[in-house]
Scaffold this motif. Structure first.
Motif, PDB file in Angstrom:
ATOM      1  N   ALA A   1      27.951 -29.360  23.591  1.00 17.69           N
ATOM      2  CA  ALA A   1      28.674 -30.119  22.570  1.00 17.69           C
ATOM      3  C   ALA A   1      28.154 -29.709  21.200  1.00 17.69           C
ATOM      4  N   ALA A   2      29.073 -29.503  20.262  1.00 15.95           N
ATOM      5  CA  ALA A   2      28.714 -29.183  18.873  1.00 15.95           C
ATOM      6  C   ALA A   2      29.437 -30.181  17.970  1.00 15.95           C
ATOM      7  N   ARG A   3      28.710 -30.639  16.960  1.00 14.16           N
ATOM      8  CA  ARG A   3      29.279 -31.581  15.994  1.00 14.16           C
ATOM      9  C   ARG A   3      28.888 -31.132  14.582  1.00 14.16           C
ATOM     10  N   ARG A   4      29.827 -31.284  13.653  1.00 17.28           N
ATOM     11  CA  ARG A   4      29.562 -30.895  12.267  1.00 17.28           C
ATOM     12  C   ARG A   4      29.633 -32.099  11.347  1.00 17.28           C
ATOM     13  N   SER A   5      28.771 -32.096  10.340  1.00 21.07           N
ATOM     14  CA  SER A   5      28.833 -33.095   9.273  1.00 21.07           C
ATOM     15  C   SER A   5      28.886 -32.332   7.953  1.00 21.07           C
ATOM     16  N   ALA A   6      28.761 -33.023   6.847  1.00 24.62           N
ATOM     17  CA  ALA A   6      28.865 -32.381   5.537  1.00 24.62           C
ATOM     18  C   ALA A   6      27.702 -31.435   5.242  1.00 24.62           C
ATOM     19  N   ALA A   7      26.526 -31.696   5.821  1.00 25.32           N
ATOM     20  CA  ALA A   7      25.339 -30.917   5.444  1.00 25.32           C
ATOM     21  C   ALA A   7      24.597 -30.305   6.632  1.00 25.32           C
ATOM     22  N   ALA A   8      25.159 -30.402   7.848  1.00 25.73           N
ATOM     23  CA  ALA A   8      24.450 -29.885   9.015  1.00 25.73           C
ATOM     24  C   ALA A   8      25.406 -29.823  10.206  1.00 25.73           C
ATOM     25  N   TYR A   9      24.961 -29.146  11.246  1.00 25.80           N
ATOM     26  CA  TYR A   9      25.653 -29.284  12.516  1.00 25.80           C
ATOM     27  C   TYR A   9      24.618 -29.492  13.605  1.00 25.80           C
ATOM     28  N   THR A  10      25.058 -30.105  14.684  1.00 26.82           N
ATOM     29  CA  THR A  10      24.173 -30.321  15.823  1.00 26.82           C
ATOM     30  C   THR A  10      24.721 -29.560  17.008  1.00 26.82           C
ATOM     31  N   ALA A  11      23.818 -29.085  17.819  1.00 23.92           N
ATOM     32  CA  ALA A  11      24.161 -28.397  19.062  1.00 23.92           C
ATOM     33  C   ALA A  11      23.400 -29.087  20.177  1.00 23.92           C
ATOM     34  N   GLU A  12      24.110 -29.428  21.223  1.00 18.63           N
ATOM     35  CA  GLU A  12      23.497 -30.103  22.364  1.00 18.63           C
ATOM     36  C   GLU A  12      23.842 -29.343  23.626  1.00 18.63           C
TER      37      GLU A  12
ATOM     38  N   VAL B   1      18.597 -29.823  25.525  1.00 21.40           N
ATOM     39  CA  VAL B   1      18.188 -29.173  24.282  1.00 21.40           C
ATOM     40  C   VAL B   1      19.109 -29.710  23.189  1.00 21.40           C
ATOM     41  N   GLY B   2      18.535 -30.291  22.156  1.00 26.99           N
ATOM     42  CA  GLY B   2      19.307 -30.773  21.016  1.00 26.99           C
ATOM     43  C   GLY B   2      18.727 -30.197  19.736  1.00 26.99           C
ATOM     44  N   VAL B   3      19.590 -29.647  18.905  1.00 29.11           N
ATOM     45  CA  VAL B   3      19.131 -28.988  17.680  1.00 29.11           C
ATOM     46  C   VAL B   3      20.001 -29.442  16.517  1.00 29.11           C
ATOM     47  N   THR B   4      19.355 -29.817  15.406  1.00 34.84           N
ATOM     48  CA  THR B   4      20.050 -30.090  14.157  1.00 34.84           C
ATOM     49  C   THR B   4      19.815 -28.906  13.233  1.00 34.84           C
ATOM     50  N   VAL B   5      20.899 -28.384  12.693  1.00 34.59           N
ATOM     51  CA  VAL B   5      20.848 -27.198  11.844  1.00 34.59           C
ATOM     52  C   VAL B   5      21.305 -27.574  10.445  1.00 34.59           C
ATOM     53  N   PRO B   6      20.372 -27.749   9.501  1.00 39.58           N
ATOM     54  CA  PRO B   6      20.783 -28.022   8.120  1.00 39.58           C
ATOM     55  C   PRO B   6      21.533 -26.811   7.559  1.00 39.58           C
ATOM     56  N   GLU B   7      22.596 -27.069   6.831  1.00 37.18           N
ATOM     57  CA  GLU B   7      23.374 -25.967   6.267  1.00 37.18           C
ATOM     58  C   GLU B   7      23.997 -26.420   4.952  1.00 37.18           C
ATOM     59  N   PRO B   8      23.547 -25.857   3.824  1.00 30.33           N
ATOM     60  CA  PRO B   8      24.073 -26.261   2.515  1.00 30.33           C
ATOM     61  C   PRO B   8      25.512 -25.805   2.275  1.00 30.33           C
ATOM     62  N   LYS B   9      26.009 -24.867   3.064  1.00 31.44           N
ATOM     63  CA  LYS B   9      27.367 -24.344   2.866  1.00 31.44           C
ATOM     64  C   LYS B   9      28.197 -24.536   4.136  1.00 31.44           C
ATOM     65  N   MET B  10      28.276 -25.786   4.597  1.00 32.90           N
ATOM     66  CA  MET B  10      28.973 -26.062   5.854  1.00 32.90           C
ATOM     67  C   MET B  10      30.421 -25.577   5.858  1.00 32.90           C
ATOM     68  N   LEU B  11      31.100 -25.646   4.721  1.00 36.22           N
ATOM     69  CA  LEU B  11      32.496 -25.220   4.681  1.00 36.22           C
ATOM     70  C   LEU B  11      32.649 -23.711   4.816  1.00 36.22           C
TER      71      LEU B  11
END
Length: 173
Positions: A91-102, A14-24
């Motif tokens: 595994a979770a990874r964060r970027s400037a505008a989203a995070y991914t969950a695997e 299962v892989g999910v990308t979660v857009p998030e405008p307020k990542m910080l």
């Protein structure tokens, strides 16, 4: 949310990308690793009822900060065997505008041991997003001061992603 699921002979991914405008500002106060409290952070929850029983399901949660947990509701069948060779990986990874969950869920960890080809299963994918990042240091569930969650869900649920009567379905090919 953008989700992708696929299977091999041994695992469900299962892989999910979660857009998030307020990542910080998203809530990630728990340390990475296993915790039954992972739902207290911004978290993705994946539910599946292979037998379409509407009574028994497995649940896998992963927070944006890498905290994870697994649950099952109902028995029999036991969804999670607990055998070491059948433990899930997260595994979770964060970027400037989203995070991914695997999530990698070993099929050997499930009581359902049939072929997934052409299987239809009840399922839900839900994100819990805490809406008051400024309040994240406060204790949970303090009456009117409680933090407010925003649930984003696949299901037609009445708000409880844990209600298998409201799950949608997945068709494996």
């Amino acid at each position: 949310l953008q989700a992708r699921l696929f299977t091999t002979e041994t695992d469900l991914y299962v892989g999910v990308t979660v857009p998030e405008p307020k990542m910080l500002e998203i809530r990630t106060r728990l340390a990475p690793g296993r915790s039954g409290d992972c739902w207290q952070d911004d978290v993705l929850e994946f539910f599946i009822d292979f037998g379409r029983t509407t009574r028994f399901f497995g649940q896998w949660d992963l927070s944006a900060g890498g905290t994870y947990c697994t649950w099952q509701l109902g028995a029999p069948p036991a969804f999670l065997t607990g055998r070491a060779e059948a433990l899930p990986a997260f595994a979770a990874r964060r970027s400037a505008a989203a995070y991914t969950a695997e999530m990698r869920i070993p099929l050997a960890s499930l009581a359902y041991q049939g072929s997934l080809a052409s299987l239809v299963a009840n399922a839900n994918l839900r994100r819990l997003r805490w809406l008051s990042p400024a309040m994240s240091a406060e204790p949970l569930m303090q009456g009117a001061q409680a933090e407010q969650r925003c649930n984003i869900s696949w299901s037609k649920s009445d708000g409880s992603g844990h209600n298998p009567l409201g799950f949608n379905f997945l068709r494996f090919e």
